[in-house]
Enzyme design. Sequence first.
Site, mmCIF file in Angstrom:
data_model
loop_
_atom_site.group_PDB
_atom_site.id
_atom_site.type_symbol
_atom_site.label_atom_id
_atom_site.label_comp_id
_atom_site.label_asym_id
_atom_site.label_seq_id
_atom_site.Cartn_x
_atom_site.Cartn_y
_atom_site.Cartn_z
ATOM 1 N N GLU A 130 14.890 -2.907 -7.430
ATOM 2 C CA GLU A 130 13.858 -2.931 -6.382
ATOM 3 C C GLU A 130 12.554 -3.576 -6.859
ATOM 4 O O GLU A 130 11.517 -2.914 -6.942
ATOM 5 C CB GLU A 130 13.559 -1.502 -5.922
ATOM 6 C CG GLU A 130 14.765 -0.781 -5.375
ATOM 7 C CD GLU A 130 14.502 0.686 -5.088
ATOM 8 O OE1 GLU A 130 15.094 1.199 -4.129
ATOM 9 O OE2 GLU A 130 13.708 1.329 -5.817
ATOM 10 N N PRO A 131 12.574 -4.865 -7.164
ATOM 11 C CA PRO A 131 11.324 -5.502 -7.591
ATOM 12 C C PRO A 131 10.349 -5.692 -6.424
ATOM 13 O O PRO A 131 10.758 -6.103 -5.336
ATOM 14 C CB PRO A 131 11.789 -6.864 -8.119
ATOM 15 C CG PRO A 131 13.097 -7.122 -7.440
ATOM 16 C CD PRO A 131 13.704 -5.791 -7.096
ATOM 17 N N GLY A 132 9.109 -5.361 -6.639
ATOM 18 C CA GLY A 132 8.095 -5.561 -5.603
ATOM 19 C C GLY A 132 7.032 -6.529 -6.108
ATOM 20 O O GLY A 132 6.982 -7.711 -5.752
ATOM 21 N N ARG A 133 6.203 -6.027 -7.030
ATOM 22 C CA ARG A 133 5.095 -6.810 -7.585
ATOM 23 C C ARG A 133 5.578 -8.153 -8.137
ATOM 24 O O ARG A 133 4.938 -9.180 -7.935
ATOM 25 C CB ARG A 133 4.456 -5.988 -8.708
ATOM 26 C CG ARG A 133 3.182 -6.588 -9.270
ATOM 27 C CD ARG A 133 2.776 -5.879 -10.580
ATOM 28 N NE ARG A 133 2.837 -4.448 -10.509
ATOM 29 C CZ ARG A 133 1.810 -3.649 -10.206
ATOM 30 N NH1 ARG A 133 0.634 -4.177 -9.941
ATOM 31 N NH2 ARG A 133 1.952 -2.335 -10.177
ATOM 32 N N TYR A 146 -7.505 1.659 -10.612
ATOM 33 C CA TYR A 146 -6.863 1.578 -11.935
ATOM 34 C C TYR A 146 -7.660 0.756 -12.952
ATOM 35 O O TYR A 146 -7.144 0.464 -14.033
ATOM 36 C CB TYR A 146 -5.479 0.910 -11.827
ATOM 37 C CG TYR A 146 -4.660 1.226 -10.616
ATOM 38 C CD1 TYR A 146 -4.173 2.513 -10.403
ATOM 39 C CD2 TYR A 146 -4.334 0.239 -9.689
ATOM 40 C CE1 TYR A 146 -3.398 2.794 -9.286
ATOM 41 C CE2 TYR A 146 -3.554 0.519 -8.577
ATOM 42 C CZ TYR A 146 -3.094 1.800 -8.384
ATOM 43 O OH TYR A 146 -2.326 2.075 -7.286
ATOM 44 N N CYS A 160 -20.492 0.484 0.775
ATOM 45 C CA CYS A 160 -21.576 1.364 0.352
ATOM 46 C C CYS A 160 -21.077 2.279 -0.739
ATOM 47 O O CYS A 160 -20.859 3.473 -0.519
ATOM 48 C CB CYS A 160 -22.043 2.206 1.527
ATOM 49 S SG CYS A 160 -22.983 1.254 2.657
ATOM 50 N N GLU A 161 -20.847 1.731 -1.904
ATOM 51 C CA GLU A 161 -20.207 2.499 -2.961
ATOM 52 C C GLU A 161 -20.366 1.714 -4.265
ATOM 53 O O GLU A 161 -19.883 0.582 -4.360
ATOM 54 C CB GLU A 161 -18.729 2.635 -2.574
ATOM 55 C CG GLU A 161 -17.918 3.408 -3.506
ATOM 56 C CD GLU A 161 -17.179 4.566 -2.825
ATOM 57 O OE1 GLU A 161 -17.431 4.877 -1.644
ATOM 58 O OE2 GLU A 161 -16.364 5.171 -3.519
ATOM 59 N N TYR A 199 0.237 -5.250 -3.621
ATOM 60 C CA TYR A 199 -0.604 -4.055 -3.542
ATOM 61 C C TYR A 199 -2.076 -4.381 -3.269
ATOM 62 O O TYR A 199 -2.980 -3.721 -3.769
ATOM 63 C CB TYR A 199 -0.470 -3.215 -4.836
ATOM 64 C CG TYR A 199 0.962 -2.825 -5.118
ATOM 65 C CD1 TYR A 199 1.627 -1.934 -4.281
ATOM 66 C CD2 TYR A 199 1.680 -3.375 -6.182
ATOM 67 C CE1 TYR A 199 2.952 -1.590 -4.506
ATOM 68 C CE2 TYR A 199 3.008 -3.035 -6.417
ATOM 69 C CZ TYR A 199 3.632 -2.149 -5.571
ATOM 70 O OH TYR A 199 4.950 -1.816 -5.795
HETATM 71 N N1 LLP Z 1 10.987 1.318 -6.116
HETATM 72 C C1 LLP Z 1 10.292 2.454 -5.973
HETATM 73 C C2 LLP Z 1 10.994 3.686 -5.640
HETATM 74 C C3 LLP Z 1 8.903 2.449 -6.135
HETATM 75 O O1 LLP Z 1 8.226 3.579 -6.001
HETATM 76 C C4 LLP Z 1 8.240 1.230 -6.432
HETATM 77 C C5 LLP Z 1 6.806 1.185 -6.593
HETATM 78 C C6 LLP Z 1 9.009 0.073 -6.554
HETATM 79 C C7 LLP Z 1 10.388 0.145 -6.396
HETATM 80 C C8 LLP Z 1 8.409 -1.278 -6.830
HETATM 81 O O2 LLP Z 1 7.735 -1.341 -8.041
HETATM 82 P P1 LLP Z 1 7.150 -2.745 -8.545
HETATM 83 O O3 LLP Z 1 8.335 -3.640 -8.827
HETATM 84 O O4 LLP Z 1 6.295 -3.300 -7.476
HETATM 85 O O5 LLP Z 1 6.381 -2.396 -9.754
HETATM 86 N N2 LLP Z 1 -0.182 0.617 -6.176
HETATM 87 C C9 LLP Z 1 0.196 0.385 -7.552
HETATM 88 C C10 LLP Z 1 1.677 0.249 -7.712
HETATM 89 C C11 LLP Z 1 2.456 1.443 -7.194
HETATM 90 C C12 LLP Z 1 3.942 1.258 -7.281
HETATM 91 C C13 LLP Z 1 4.634 2.298 -6.481
HETATM 92 N N3 LLP Z 1 6.050 2.212 -6.468
HETATM 93 C C14 LLP Z 1 -0.546 -0.846 -8.064
HETATM 94 O O6 LLP Z 1 -1.305 -1.437 -7.316
HETATM 95 O O7 LLP Z 1 -0.414 -1.208 -9.231
#
Ligand code: LLP
Length: 432
Positions: free
Chosen positions: A291-294, A335, A362-363, A391
């Site tokens: 499950e790649p997101g970032r 972060y 305002c912060e 994100y």
């Molecule tokens: N699968 C699950 C169950 C997850 O909880 C996440 C991310 C992913 C996949 C995808 O992870 P990635 O490949 O994107 O690292 N808001 C934070 C990141 C929170 C990630 C939450 N879960 C940031 O801005 O760094």
Amino acid sequence: MFVSNNLSVNGKGHLTFADMDTTELAGRYGTPLYVMDEEMIRENMRQFRSSMDNFYQGGGLVCYASKAFSCKEIYRIAKAEGLGVDVVSIGELYTAMSVNFPAEKICYHGNNKTEEELSLALDYGVGWIVADSFGELELLNRLAENKGKQAKILLRLTPGIEAHTHSFIQTGQIDSKFGFTIEFGTAKEAVRTALSLPNLVLDGVHCHIGSQIFEIDPFVRAAEILIGFIADIRDTLGYDLKTMNLGGGFGIKYIPADHPAAYQNYMREVSEAVKGLAKEKKLSLPYIIIEPGRSIVGAAGITLYQVGGVKEIPGIRKYVSIDGGMTDNPRYALYEADYEFILANKASQDKNDTVTVAGRCCESGDLLGKDVPLQQAEIGDILAVCATGAYNYSMASHYNRVRKPAVVMVKDGTSRIVVRRETLDDMISCDI
Ligand code: LLP
């Protein structure tokens, strides 16, 4: 020279992104503006798919983790590239289904899914609901029974791994709000419970150890732990868990000092470990989901702002104020995340100044970076913040009733709006 290879400088000394002049984009669409490189997104998706096909013979699916960046267009792109998606709320699910995303390729996550959400997921027939708690197992079974359906599930496990990343985005450790702990026998108890509930079909297990992780070792370790669990369940309960979802978390380059591992290496090493252990334990190869997101959208995004003020406090600090901030990018406030900053209209000049980039809320904590290198800033300059595709838009807020920026997708030298800029009427549209 820059953190991402789709960034360059043209003959006018302007920053280009996917060969488009960023100052022209800012002029045409206004600021703040999120810009996404469609070709890079597609290329990243293809790379994950091909590394899965090349290194793993047990079958698998790459599910784009849409929490990183969710809007209709990204689900269209993921669908066209043959990916599945991970969703974690009814909003993401609804957006995906609004463009007819194939429901059977959706993984539905969340540590506290509501009855409304589970019910809709069942109605759509999503591929996997990733169950996170005993209460959810009971609720899901009851809802499925009422609808005369079977719910295919994975169990979210916490493998007890502490990956090296910011503690807020670590998720695999035992002290976590997510999932069933393998240690203490809780996960095995969840398997027993799931097997006892007639309207649940237990297909496998899931884990996600954290995000923005640079090393491959923790992923290999997580895969080994899940394989060990699958073998234990077969040996002690006589049940075959067929699917293993290893989550996402692969790091990206935000600043020159970041050195994430190549994603192909990740898939190669994890595949080797899984194949070796499966053979040793005489298991058939599990179906793998990642499950790649970032790593799919992060470097494929940039945010453009206009500088509205420059304030020097002698001997203390120079603030450069921009027309966005924590409302469109809360990651520094949350972060202390690092970014690369470039004045898009002065991109060929040296970064011989040190500034603090301040947002408009305002912060005092509304910063995008503290004491970062930048070219000499003046009012009217266009500031580019790199690698903001993940994100940022998805974590944008309406704090101070600031409107969310537009998202523009660029491809082959053309640009188009995929999310329009919010209007003042949007801002009051829910108010009674
Ligand atoms: N699968 C699950 C169950 C997850 O909880 C996440 C991310 C992913 C996949 C995808 O992870 P990635 O490949 O994107 O690292 N808001 C934070 C990141 C929170 C990630 C939450 N879960 C940031 O801005 O760094």
